[in-house]
Design a protein around this motif. Structure first.
Motif, PDB file in Angstrom:
ATOM      1  N   ALA A 157       0.824  -1.217   0.000  1.00  0.00           N
ATOM      2  CA  ALA A 157       0.000   0.000   0.000  1.00  0.00           C
ATOM      3  C   ALA A 157       0.860   1.269   0.000  1.00  0.00           C
ATOM      4  CB  ALA A 157      -0.920   0.002   1.216  1.00  0.00           C
ATOM      5  N   ASN A 158       2.174   1.107  -0.065  1.00  0.00           N
ATOM      6  CA  ASN A 158       3.085   2.265   0.001  1.00  0.00           C
ATOM      7  C   ASN A 158       4.056   2.257  -1.169  1.00  0.00           C
ATOM      8  OD1 ASN A 158       2.664   4.001   2.483  1.00  0.00           O
ATOM      9  ND2 ASN A 158       2.526   1.927   3.350  1.00  0.00           N
ATOM     10  N   ARG A 159       3.465   2.348  -2.363  1.00  0.00           N
ATOM     11  CA  ARG A 159       4.278   2.241  -3.579  1.00  0.00           C
ATOM     12  C   ARG A 159       5.220   3.432  -3.755  1.00  0.00           C
ATOM     13  NH1 ARG A 159       2.376  -1.468  -7.434  1.00  0.00           N
ATOM     14  NH2 ARG A 159       2.369  -0.075  -9.214  1.00  0.00           N
ATOM     15  N   TRP A 160       4.880   4.589  -3.170  1.00  0.00           N
ATOM     16  CA  TRP A 160       5.785   5.756  -3.225  1.00  0.00           C
ATOM     17  C   TRP A 160       7.135   5.398  -2.613  1.00  0.00           C
ATOM     18  CZ3 TRP A 160       7.810   8.317   1.123  1.00  0.00           C
ATOM     19  CH2 TRP A 160       7.323   7.836   2.353  1.00  0.00           C
ATOM     20  N   LEU A 161       7.084   4.476  -1.629  1.00  0.00           N
ATOM     21  CA  LEU A 161       8.296   4.108  -0.902  1.00  0.00           C
ATOM     22  C   LEU A 161       8.984   2.906  -1.553  1.00  0.00           C
ATOM     23  CD1 LEU A 161       9.784   4.768   1.750  1.00  0.00           C
ATOM     24  CD2 LEU A 161       8.102   3.410   2.967  1.00  0.00           C
ATOM     25  N   THR A 162       8.178   1.978  -2.074  1.00  0.00           N
ATOM     26  CA  THR A 162       8.752   0.695  -2.491  1.00  0.00           C
ATOM     27  C   THR A 162       9.140   0.629  -3.967  1.00  0.00           C
ATOM     28  OG1 THR A 162       6.526  -0.149  -2.855  1.00  0.00           O
ATOM     29  CG2 THR A 162       7.533  -0.625  -0.713  1.00  0.00           C
ATOM     30  N   LEU A 163       8.457   1.383  -4.842  1.00  0.00           N
ATOM     31  CA  LEU A 163       8.708   1.170  -6.278  1.00  0.00           C
ATOM     32  C   LEU A 163      10.133   1.517  -6.721  1.00  0.00           C
ATOM     33  CD1 LEU A 163       5.419   1.922  -8.248  1.00  0.00           C
ATOM     34  CD2 LEU A 163       6.533  -0.252  -7.813  1.00  0.00           C
ATOM     35  N   PRO A 164      10.743   2.618  -6.246  1.00  0.00           N
ATOM     36  CA  PRO A 164      12.136   2.869  -6.655  1.00  0.00           C
ATOM     37  C   PRO A 164      13.080   1.750  -6.197  1.00  0.00           C
ATOM     38  CG  PRO A 164      11.150   4.867  -5.789  1.00  0.00           C
ATOM     39  CD  PRO A 164      10.192   3.753  -5.476  1.00  0.00           C
ATOM     40  N   LEU A 165      12.791   1.200  -5.007  1.00  0.00           N
ATOM     41  CA  LEU A 165      13.624   0.102  -4.498  1.00  0.00           C
ATOM     42  C   LEU A 165      13.385  -1.152  -5.327  1.00  0.00           C
ATOM     43  CD1 LEU A 165      12.786   0.683  -0.715  1.00  0.00           C
ATOM     44  CD2 LEU A 165      14.680   1.647  -2.014  1.00  0.00           C
ATOM     45  N   ALA A 166      12.114  -1.386  -5.692  1.00  0.00           N
ATOM     46  CA  ALA A 166      11.778  -2.558  -6.504  1.00  0.00           C
ATOM     47  C   ALA A 166      12.423  -2.442  -7.881  1.00  0.00           C
ATOM     48  CB  ALA A 166      10.264  -2.685  -6.630  1.00  0.00           C
ATOM     49  N   ALA A 167      12.417  -1.220  -8.440  1.00  0.00           N
ATOM     50  CA  ALA A 167      13.029  -1.013  -9.760  1.00  0.00           C
ATOM     51  C   ALA A 167      14.516  -1.360  -9.703  1.00  0.00           C
ATOM     52  CB  ALA A 167      12.828   0.440 -10.210  1.00  0.00           C
ATOM     53  N   ALA A 168      15.185  -0.935  -8.631  1.00  0.00           N
ATOM     54  CA  ALA A 168      16.620  -1.246  -8.477  1.00  0.00           C
ATOM     55  C   ALA A 168      16.813  -2.754  -8.341  1.00  0.00           C
ATOM     56  CB  ALA A 168      17.178  -0.519  -7.256  1.00  0.00           C
ATOM     57  N   ALA A 169      15.932  -3.390  -7.540  1.00  0.00           N
ATOM     58  CA  ALA A 169      16.083  -4.826  -7.291  1.00  0.00           C
ATOM     59  C   ALA A 169      15.908  -5.626  -8.577  1.00  0.00           C
ATOM     60  CB  ALA A 169      15.092  -5.280  -6.235  1.00  0.00           C
ATOM     61  N   THR A 170      14.951  -5.218  -9.453  1.00  0.00           N
ATOM     62  CA  THR A 170      14.731  -5.991 -10.684  1.00  0.00           C
ATOM     63  C   THR A 170      15.915  -5.850 -11.638  1.00  0.00           C
ATOM     64  OG1 THR A 170      13.608  -4.192 -11.828  1.00  0.00           O
ATOM     65  CG2 THR A 170      12.195  -5.743 -10.632  1.00  0.00           C
ATOM     66  N   LEU A 171      16.744  -4.833 -11.428  1.00  0.00           N
ATOM     67  CA  LEU A 171      17.958  -4.688 -12.252  1.00  0.00           C
ATOM     68  C   LEU A 171      19.166  -5.343 -11.578  1.00  0.00           C
ATOM     69  CD1 LEU A 171      17.466  -0.958 -13.298  1.00  0.00           C
ATOM     70  CD2 LEU A 171      17.076  -2.989 -14.705  1.00  0.00           C
ATOM     71  N   GLY A 172      18.884  -6.026 -10.455  1.00  0.00           N
ATOM     72  CA  GLY A 172      19.976  -6.679  -9.733  1.00  0.00           C
ATOM     73  C   GLY A 172      20.846  -5.683  -8.992  1.00  0.00           C
ATOM     74  N   LEU A 173      20.284  -4.499  -8.726  1.00  0.00           N
ATOM     75  CA  LEU A 173      21.053  -3.451  -8.041  1.00  0.00           C
ATOM     76  C   LEU A 173      20.549  -3.326  -6.612  1.00  0.00           C
ATOM     77  CD1 LEU A 173      20.705  -0.750 -10.825  1.00  0.00           C
ATOM     78  CD2 LEU A 173      22.716  -2.158 -10.389  1.00  0.00           C
ATOM     79  N   GLY A 174      21.460  -3.283  -5.673  1.00  0.00           N
ATOM     80  CA  GLY A 174      21.091  -2.914  -4.317  1.00  0.00           C
ATOM     81  C   GLY A 174      20.424  -3.997  -3.501  1.00  0.00           C
ATOM     82  N   ALA A 175      20.218  -5.186  -4.060  1.00  0.00           N
ATOM     83  CA  ALA A 175      19.646  -6.316  -3.322  1.00  0.00           C
ATOM     84  C   ALA A 175      18.446  -5.892  -2.469  1.00  0.00           C
ATOM     85  CB  ALA A 175      20.717  -6.958  -2.439  1.00  0.00           C
ATOM     86  N   GLY A 176      17.489  -5.214  -3.110  1.00  0.00           N
ATOM     87  CA  GLY A 176      16.307  -4.785  -2.376  1.00  0.00           C
ATOM     88  C   GLY A 176      16.490  -3.386  -1.818  1.00  0.00           C
ATOM     89  N   ALA A 177      17.704  -2.869  -1.916  1.00  0.00           N
ATOM     90  CA  ALA A 177      18.006  -1.490  -1.535  1.00  0.00           C
ATOM     91  C   ALA A 177      17.249  -1.025  -0.302  1.00  0.00           C
ATOM     92  CB  ALA A 177      17.708  -0.552  -2.702  1.00  0.00           C
ATOM     93  N   PRO A 178      17.613  -1.536   0.877  1.00  0.00           N
ATOM     94  CA  PRO A 178      16.859  -1.130   2.064  1.00  0.00           C
ATOM     95  C   PRO A 178      16.861   0.375   2.254  1.00  0.00           C
ATOM     96  CG  PRO A 178      18.922  -2.203   2.675  1.00  0.00           C
ATOM     97  CD  PRO A 178      18.767  -2.358   1.194  1.00  0.00           C
ATOM     98  N   ASP A 179      15.736   0.887   2.722  1.00  0.00           N
ATOM     99  CA  ASP A 179      15.579   2.322   2.881  1.00  0.00           C
ATOM    100  C   ASP A 179      16.384   2.833   4.071  1.00  0.00           C
ATOM    101  OD1 ASP A 179      13.244   4.615   3.968  1.00  0.00           O
ATOM    102  OD2 ASP A 179      14.217   4.722   2.033  1.00  0.00           O
ATOM    103  N   THR A 180      16.523   1.980   5.077  1.00  0.00           N
ATOM    104  CA  THR A 180      17.365   2.272   6.233  1.00  0.00           C
ATOM    105  C   THR A 180      18.184   0.993   6.401  1.00  0.00           C
ATOM    106  OG1 THR A 180      15.742   1.368   7.739  1.00  0.00           O
ATOM    107  CG2 THR A 180      15.587   3.720   7.302  1.00  0.00           C
ATOM    108  N   PRO A 181      19.112   0.902   7.361  1.00  0.00           N
ATOM    109  CA  PRO A 181      19.870  -0.335   7.492  1.00  0.00           C
ATOM    110  C   PRO A 181      18.980  -1.581   7.566  1.00  0.00           C
ATOM    111  CG  PRO A 181      20.893   1.352   8.785  1.00  0.00           C
ATOM    112  CD  PRO A 181      19.625   1.955   8.236  1.00  0.00           C
TER     113      PRO A 181
END
Ligand SMILES: C[S@@+](CC[C@H](N)C(=O)[O-])C[C@H]1O[C@@H](n2cnc3c(N)ncnc32)[C@H](O)[C@@H]1O
Length: 286
Positions: A157-181
């Protein structure tokens, strides 16, 4: 280990403070429905002693202060740099009855039973030990005093927060790119740590609060385009900023392209995005 994680998290908030200052106005606008719902649940009146915890840029304290005047709102955050941001933003014509100081959710440096209302918007899920934090809240509240909390609802329900991280993850970048540690998905602190149904209610009850009530409030982020969206993430999330710095130009444009693709449902005809967010609100009595 817990102490190390706590210090690591607070360091990352310290780094994030300048970006939070840059985004403060837009953030306050995006989460205004959450702010208004919290203030209306808080039942503030002249003289109410309000403590805001994990206040970040402090717009919630600025909104609460005129109602409780001349009594001061105590606007706190664990991170000195965030407290400075809140103070500086208030210097530009904000209410005079706000006191700014550092305080940690888990160790609130106040005597017992000295606060009528505690406000905490999008803070509790970042505590390493939310159970202790809630017991501290109950200790400093007067008997019958009111706790008003907001946490992020589920990731979906919080795509504003998750979609940029998901986009990175689908490119194999950032392993899910956690927003905080930590994102909270593995039981650690993070945006979604208290999003599972029942978790927040159980914690509040275990801390000895009564009259617990929970409901959800939707909100909306509006971005001019994907660059604007990524810019917001760079300001709000030090780990996303670190990931971005590690990319070359081709990877950056690929990330923008993936974000556009993943967010196609949110896209307006002019290239802007309106992206949903959702908070879980909770009130309880000490
Ligand atoms: C997502 S931001 C929310 C800020 C603000 N409440 C808002 O809604 O704009 C989380 C805030 O919690 C603060 N924080 C993190 N851990 C904390 C802790 N253990 N005690 C107090 N504040 C903490 C951070 O410094 C940061 O300002």
């Amino acid at each position: 280990m817990t102490d190390d994680l706590r210090e690591e998290l607070l360091d990352s908030w310290e780094q994030a403070a300048p970006g939070w200052a840059r985004q403060a106005e837009r953030w306050a606008e995006a989460v205004a429905p959450v702010t208004e719902a919290m203030l209306s649940a808080a039942g503030l009146a002249p003289g109410t002693r309000v403590l805001e915890l994990a206040a970040g840029p402090g717009d919630l304290s600025r909104r609460a202060a005129p109602t409780v005047a001349p009594t001061a709102v105590l606007c706190t955050d664990a991170v000195r740099a965030m407290v400075d941001v809140a103070r500086e933003l208030n210097e530009d014509g904000g209410p005079a009855n706000i006191v700014f100081q550092t305080a940690r959710l888990e160790w609130i440096d106040l005597p017992a039973a000295t606060v009528d209302v505690i406000l905490c918007r999008f803070g509790l899920m970042h505590a390493v030990d939310p159970e202790t934090a809630l017991r501290e809240c109950r200790r400093v509240l007067t008997p019958g005093g009111r706790l008003v909390l907001a946490v992020q609802a589920a990731a979906v329900a919080n795509r504003w927060l998750t979609l940029p991280l998901a986009a990175a993850a689908t490119l194999g970048l950032g392993a899910g790119a956690p927003d905080t540690p930590a994102q909270g998905a593995d039981g650690g602190p993070g945006p979604f740590a208290l999003a599972e149904p029942g978790v927040l209610e159980e914690l509040i009850g275990a801390a000895g609060f009564g009259e617990i009530s929970l409901w959800e409030v939707p909100f909306l982020w509006c971005y001019r385009d994907e660059r604007d969206w990524i810019g917001e993430k760079l300001d709000h999330s030090p780990s996303f900023a670190a990931l971005w710095r590690s990319l070359d130009d081709a990877q950056r444009s690929e990330l923008r392209r993936r974000l556009r693709e993943l967010a196609s449902a949110e896209r307006g005809g002019d290239g802007s995005f309106s992206v949903s967010g959702r908070a879980v609100l909770a009130t309880a009595r000490a």
